[in-house]
Motif scaffolding. Structure first.
Motif, PDB file in Angstrom:
ATOM      1  N   ARG A 281       0.735  -1.198  -0.126  1.00 20.24           N
ATOM      2  CA  ARG A 281      -0.015   0.025  -0.037  1.00 20.24           C
ATOM      3  C   ARG A 281       0.995   1.169  -0.071  1.00 20.24           C
ATOM      4  O   ARG A 281       2.094   1.392   0.212  1.00 20.24           O
ATOM      5  CB  ARG A 281      -0.851  -0.004   1.335  1.00 20.24           C
ATOM      6  N   CYS A 282       0.273   2.506  -0.175  1.00 18.52           N
ATOM      7  CA  CYS A 282       0.959   3.736  -0.445  1.00 18.52           C
ATOM      8  C   CYS A 282       1.093   3.990   1.422  1.00 18.52           C
ATOM      9  O   CYS A 282      -0.019   4.053   1.539  1.00 18.52           O
ATOM     10  CB  CYS A 282       0.058   4.605  -1.050  1.00 18.52           C
ATOM     11  N   GLU A 283       2.096   4.132   1.860  1.00 14.23           N
ATOM     12  CA  GLU A 283       2.461   4.700   3.196  1.00 14.23           C
ATOM     13  C   GLU A 283       2.011   6.065   3.600  1.00 14.23           C
ATOM     14  O   GLU A 283       1.735   6.375   4.730  1.00 14.23           O
ATOM     15  CB  GLU A 283       3.605   4.266   3.772  1.00 14.23           C
ATOM     16  N   THR A 284       1.995   6.824   2.472  1.00 18.07           N
ATOM     17  CA  THR A 284       1.334   8.374   2.911  1.00 18.07           C
ATOM     18  C   THR A 284       0.023   8.251   3.145  1.00 18.07           C
ATOM     19  O   THR A 284      -0.387   8.969   4.526  1.00 18.07           O
ATOM     20  CB  THR A 284       1.660   9.261   1.718  1.00 18.07           C
ATOM     21  N   CYS A 285      -0.935   7.648   2.540  1.00 15.81           N
ATOM     22  CA  CYS A 285      -2.489   7.796   2.922  1.00 15.81           C
ATOM     23  C   CYS A 285      -2.661   6.408   3.763  1.00 15.81           C
ATOM     24  O   CYS A 285      -3.749   6.369   4.044  1.00 15.81           O
ATOM     25  CB  CYS A 285      -3.108   8.102   1.799  1.00 15.81           C
ATOM     26  N   LEU A 286      -1.635   5.394   3.899  1.00 17.06           N
ATOM     27  CA  LEU A 286      -2.004   4.077   4.511  1.00 17.06           C
ATOM     28  C   LEU A 286      -3.131   3.223   3.790  1.00 17.06           C
ATOM     29  O   LEU A 286      -4.011   2.651   4.441  1.00 17.06           O
ATOM     30  CB  LEU A 286      -2.283   4.410   5.876  1.00 17.06           C
ATOM     31  N   GLY A 287      -3.041   3.542   2.489  1.00 16.27           N
ATOM     32  CA  GLY A 287      -3.732   2.724   1.654  1.00 16.27           C
ATOM     33  C   GLY A 287      -5.069   3.265   1.360  1.00 16.27           C
ATOM     34  O   GLY A 287      -6.125   2.497   0.933  1.00 16.27           O
TER      35      GLY A 287
ATOM     36  N   CYS B 114      -0.017   8.981  -4.374  1.00 12.07           N
ATOM     37  CA  CYS B 114      -0.405   7.874  -4.763  1.00 12.07           C
ATOM     38  C   CYS B 114      -1.612   8.397  -5.979  1.00 12.07           C
ATOM     39  O   CYS B 114      -1.970   7.576  -6.681  1.00 12.07           O
ATOM     40  CB  CYS B 114      -0.923   6.592  -4.319  1.00 12.07           C
ATOM     41  N   GLN B 115      -1.814   9.658  -5.665  1.00 13.12           N
ATOM     42  CA  GLN B 115      -2.981  10.164  -6.656  1.00 13.12           C
ATOM     43  C   GLN B 115      -4.403   9.517  -6.547  1.00 13.12           C
ATOM     44  O   GLN B 115      -4.997   9.078  -7.567  1.00 13.12           O
ATOM     45  CB  GLN B 115      -2.516  10.151  -8.029  1.00 13.12           C
ATOM     46  N   GLY B 116      -4.627   8.788  -5.116  1.00 21.40           N
ATOM     47  CA  GLY B 116      -5.743   8.390  -5.070  1.00 21.40           C
ATOM     48  C   GLY B 116      -5.558   6.602  -5.465  1.00 21.40           C
ATOM     49  O   GLY B 116      -6.762   5.941  -5.500  1.00 21.40           O
ATOM     50  N   LYS B 117      -4.575   6.271  -5.878  1.00 17.96           N
ATOM     51  CA  LYS B 117      -4.681   4.836  -6.443  1.00 17.96           C
ATOM     52  C   LYS B 117      -4.514   3.705  -5.303  1.00 17.96           C
ATOM     53  O   LYS B 117      -4.431   2.750  -5.369  1.00 17.96           O
ATOM     54  CB  LYS B 117      -3.338   4.847  -7.449  1.00 17.96           C
ATOM     55  N   ARG B 118      -3.905   4.247  -4.006  1.00 18.64           N
ATOM     56  CA  ARG B 118      -3.942   3.379  -3.075  1.00 18.64           C
ATOM     57  C   ARG B 118      -2.546   2.675  -2.564  1.00 18.64           C
ATOM     58  O   ARG B 118      -2.266   2.191  -1.545  1.00 18.64           O
ATOM     59  CB  ARG B 118      -5.119   2.451  -2.725  1.00 18.64           C
ATOM     60  N   PHE B 119      -2.013   2.239  -3.829  1.00 19.28           N
ATOM     61  CA  PHE B 119      -0.826   1.300  -3.692  1.00 19.28           C
ATOM     62  C   PHE B 119       0.454   2.030  -4.237  1.00 19.28           C
ATOM     63  O   PHE B 119       0.472   3.197  -4.787  1.00 19.28           O
ATOM     64  CB  PHE B 119      -0.952   0.069  -4.476  1.00 19.28           C
ATOM     65  N   ASN B 120       1.718   1.362  -3.691  1.00 15.83           N
ATOM     66  CA  ASN B 120       2.997   2.179  -4.145  1.00 15.83           C
ATOM     67  C   ASN B 120       3.182   1.652  -5.439  1.00 15.83           C
ATOM     68  O   ASN B 120       2.386   0.619  -6.138  1.00 15.83           O
ATOM     69  CB  ASN B 120       4.022   1.729  -3.085  1.00 15.83           C
ATOM     70  N   ARG B 121       4.290   2.287  -6.132  1.00 15.75           N
ATOM     71  CA  ARG B 121       4.801   2.188  -7.615  1.00 15.75           C
ATOM     72  C   ARG B 121       4.932   0.857  -7.778  1.00 15.75           C
ATOM     73  O   ARG B 121       4.696   0.113  -8.874  1.00 15.75           O
ATOM     74  CB  ARG B 121       6.056   3.174  -7.788  1.00 15.75           C
ATOM     75  N   ASP B 122       5.701  -0.057  -6.933  1.00 18.20           N
ATOM     76  CA  ASP B 122       6.085  -1.461  -7.138  1.00 18.20           C
ATOM     77  C   ASP B 122       4.843  -2.413  -7.381  1.00 18.20           C
ATOM     78  O   ASP B 122       4.724  -3.130  -8.280  1.00 18.20           O
ATOM     79  CB  ASP B 122       6.991  -1.919  -5.901  1.00 18.20           C
ATOM     80  N   THR B 123       3.856  -2.154  -6.571  1.00 13.01           N
ATOM     81  CA  THR B 123       2.667  -2.893  -6.616  1.00 13.01           C
ATOM     82  C   THR B 123       2.046  -2.470  -8.042  1.00 13.01           C
ATOM     83  O   THR B 123       1.424  -3.496  -8.702  1.00 13.01           O
ATOM     84  CB  THR B 123       1.660  -2.553  -5.353  1.00 13.01           C
ATOM     85  N   LEU B 124       1.857  -1.307  -8.368  1.00  8.48           N
ATOM     86  CA  LEU B 124       1.103  -0.824  -9.655  1.00  8.48           C
ATOM     87  C   LEU B 124       1.761  -1.524 -10.779  1.00  8.48           C
ATOM     88  O   LEU B 124       1.246  -1.292 -11.837  1.00  8.48           O
ATOM     89  CB  LEU B 124       0.997   0.435  -9.550  1.00  8.48           C
ATOM     90  N   THR B 125       3.099  -1.963 -10.640  1.00  6.64           N
ATOM     91  CA  THR B 125       3.626  -2.432 -11.998  1.00  6.64           C
ATOM     92  C   THR B 125       3.289  -3.752 -12.362  1.00  6.64           C
ATOM     93  O   THR B 125       3.470  -4.323 -13.421  1.00  6.64           O
ATOM     94  CB  THR B 125       5.396  -2.163 -11.717  1.00  6.64           C
ATOM     95  N   VAL B 126       2.624  -4.537 -11.307  1.00  7.77           N
ATOM     96  CA  VAL B 126       2.263  -5.950 -11.681  1.00  7.77           C
ATOM     97  C   VAL B 126       0.912  -5.720 -12.535  1.00  7.77           C
ATOM     98  O   VAL B 126      -0.080  -5.021 -11.966  1.00  7.77           O
ATOM     99  CB  VAL B 126       2.131  -6.610 -10.214  1.00  7.77           C
ATOM    100  N   ARG B 127       0.899  -6.298 -13.408  1.00  2.63           N
ATOM    101  CA  ARG B 127      -0.500  -6.128 -14.179  1.00  2.63           C
ATOM    102  C   ARG B 127      -1.117  -7.613 -14.728  1.00  2.63           C
ATOM    103  O   ARG B 127      -0.335  -8.650 -14.845  1.00  2.63           O
ATOM    104  CB  ARG B 127      -0.228  -5.300 -15.421  1.00  2.63           C
TER     105      ARG B 127
END
Length: 550
Positions: A348-354, A375-388
């Motif tokens: 998760r994004c640690e700034t907004c705690l997911g 995270c611009q409201g996406k909830r997750f960090n960059r590494d997690t978002l690269t998994v598609r």
């Protein structure tokens, strides 16, 4: 927490004050009486009895007292009339505010506004017909007309057919729900909307309608509740035929919620799940062996924070996370399902705690939520978002509507089954990750219903729904009834507390309480099929049901 409160309450007992006997007044105040009644005696009367008392009070006063009290009595009578006009004749003046339903509170505020005699005011009412029997609905419409005739403007957000018929102007928004809506598709009089071709007009002019079943289901297996005495119930015995759709009806305040929500549901909940709510007074219950669990599907939120959403509530999100773990990228990196959770540290994004949002506390104003900068409201960090998966990240999946996700996950039966049920209950327009705090009561209820429909059931479950049509359009009611009938066709029992004639006319069995509200209600005046109800002269429901069935 609720658990601690329950534990603490087990050591407490509420008893009536021995000095004032519950009147809350000291001895000196009790000495002041009018026609042998203290102010406490008057506040415990039903409003209809109180009105009769004040109507006859002048005959009990001497000339001097008549002169002193004339203006006060006139004003009291006027205010009691306003309460009677909005269908609240069964309430007493000392009724605690927290025990009132949303519809009752709204109508009390409406009576206050009519009493204020203001002119040039814009009033906005959101579904004032909630919890109202058709008989009381007519009174409400007359009250709204009085308010209009004083020189005010009234905007009513409503799905009720009678209110639409009596309105001067109709604005229809659509054409569909969610992102497929938001346009003004009609604006004009009732006569003109009948000639248009919107979803609403199709139901108003009977081009589309909710059909009466050709054959009503029957059952000999019964659940019998004996000696119900809670609130205004008059020691009644009730037979619920199982495996049917049962409508519980009657005027507002006749004892429907007392019988079902306060007596039957706590009994069954305590029996099957060790519930803690004490049922109201009753003698015995027979036939428990014919059901294996009870489920109440109400309109309360599915979650109280922006973290909960339809995907987490229905359990489909766990399956989606497991699917993302099986992608090649995840296997190389050794990601587990927790990596794709916005509640767990790691992915998760640690700034907004997911949460995808940041809460800004406004001290004396409501909190404001804004999109997370990181995270611009996406909830997750960059590494997690690269998994598609199929070119979509976990955040993209949460942003999909139910309709889109059904097509996307079509090849995965476990995920597809749950999503298809959400689509079937008419929620194809909401997104998987939509915050539960932004869902309406009707949407929350249908998510709960979809969650139950997607489970494998035993066919011996009792479902209880209290006014499920609240906030629903004719089209949504049609979809809801299809879903309820699916549950009944599997052998389950559905008990619906309802005033909506579309639901009552399609039920297999009707139990009507009444004949009136408050102390004039609390009796079973009918228990049988809708067709047989038409012959009951003292039934207010029969009068309106006749129009639907003939």
């Amino acid at each position: 927490s609720a658990k601690i409160k329950r534990w603490a309450n087990s050591f407490m007992d509420k008893i009536t004050c021995e000095v004032c006997n519950g009147s809350r007044l000291n001895k000196q105040a009790e000495y002041f009486k009018v026609n042998n009644k203290t102010i406490h005696d008057l506040s415990t009367m039903d409003i209809v009895d109180l009105k009769n008392w004040f109507k006859n009070i002048n005959t009990k006063l001497d000339n001097r007292k008549k002169i002193i009290g004339s203006e006060i009595i006139k004003e009291i009578n006027k205010r009691l009339d306003f309460l009677l006009d909005v269908g609240l004749n069964y309430l007493s003046l000392n009724r605690p505010v927290k025990s009132l339903s949303g519809g009752e509170s709204q109508r009390i505020r409406l009576a206050t506004q009519i009493g204020s005699q203001l002119v040039g005011v814009l009033y906005i009412l959101d579904e004032p017909s909630i919890g109202l029997h058709q008989k009381d609905n007519s009174k409400l419409i007359e009250s709204l007309k009085k308010l209009r005739d004083l020189g005010n403007t009234i905007i009513v957000v409503e799905h009720d057919k009678e209110i639409m018929e009596k309105s001067d102007h109709i604005i229809d928004i659509g054409p569909n729900a969610g992102k497929n809506g938001g346009d003004i598709i009609f604006s004009g009089s009732y006569e003109k909307i009948l000639k248009s071709s919107t979803v609403t007009s199709n139901f108003l002019n009977n081009k589309e309608k909710i059909n009466i079943p050709k054959q009503r289901r029957k059952s000999d297996v019964k659940l019998i509740l004996n000696g119900c005495n809670g609130n205004n119930l008059k020691n009644i015995n009730v037979e619920f035929p199982l495996g049917l759709m049962i409508a519980i009806t009657g005027v507002s305040g006749s004892g429907k919620s007392t019988l079902i929500n306060e007596t039957l549901y706590p009994i069954l909940n305590n029996h099957f799940f060790n519930g803690v709510k004490e049922p109201l007074l009753y003698n015995s219950i027979d036939g428990l062996e014919n059901i294996d669990k009870v489920i109440e599907i109400n309109q309360s939120p599915i979650g109280r924070t922006p973290r909960s959403n339809p995907a987490t509530y229905t359990g489909v999100y766990s399956d989606i996370r497991s699917l993302f773990c099986m992608t090649q990228e995840s296997l190389i990196r050794g990601y587990k399902p927790g990596r794709f959770s916005f509640n767990v540290v790691g992915g998760r994004c640690e700034t907004c705690l997911g949460a995808g949002l940041r809460k800004i506390e406004m001290n004396f104003l409501p909190d404001v939520y804004i999109n997370c900068d990181e995270c611009q409201g996406k909830r997750f960090n960059r590494d997690t978002l690269t998994v598609r998966y199929k070119g979509k990240s976990i955040s993209d999946v949460l942003s999909m509507t139910i309709n889109e996700s059904c097509d996307f996950f079509e090849k995965f039966p476990k995920i597809y089954r749950k999503l298809k049920t959400l689509k079937d209950v008419g929620l194809g327009y909401i997104t998987l990750g939509q915050q539960s705090t932004t869902l309406s009561g009707g949407e929350a209820q249908r998510i709960k219903l979809a969650s139950e429909l997607s489970k494998k059931d035993t066919g011996k479950t009792l479902f209880i729904l209290d006014e499920p049509t609240t906030g629903l359009h004719f089209k949504d009611i049609k979809v809801l009834l299809e879903m309820l009938n699916k549950l009944v066709n599997k052998g389950n029992t559905v008990i619906v507390i309802e005033h909506n004639m579309d639901v009552i006319k399609t039920a297999d069995h009707i139990i009507e309480l009444g004949p009136d509200a408050g102390k004039f209600g609390g009796n079973i005046i009918f228990n049988g099929t809708p067709e047989k109800l038409l012959k009951i002269k003292k039934s207010y429901t029969a009068e309106y049901l006749k129009k639907e069935l003939t």
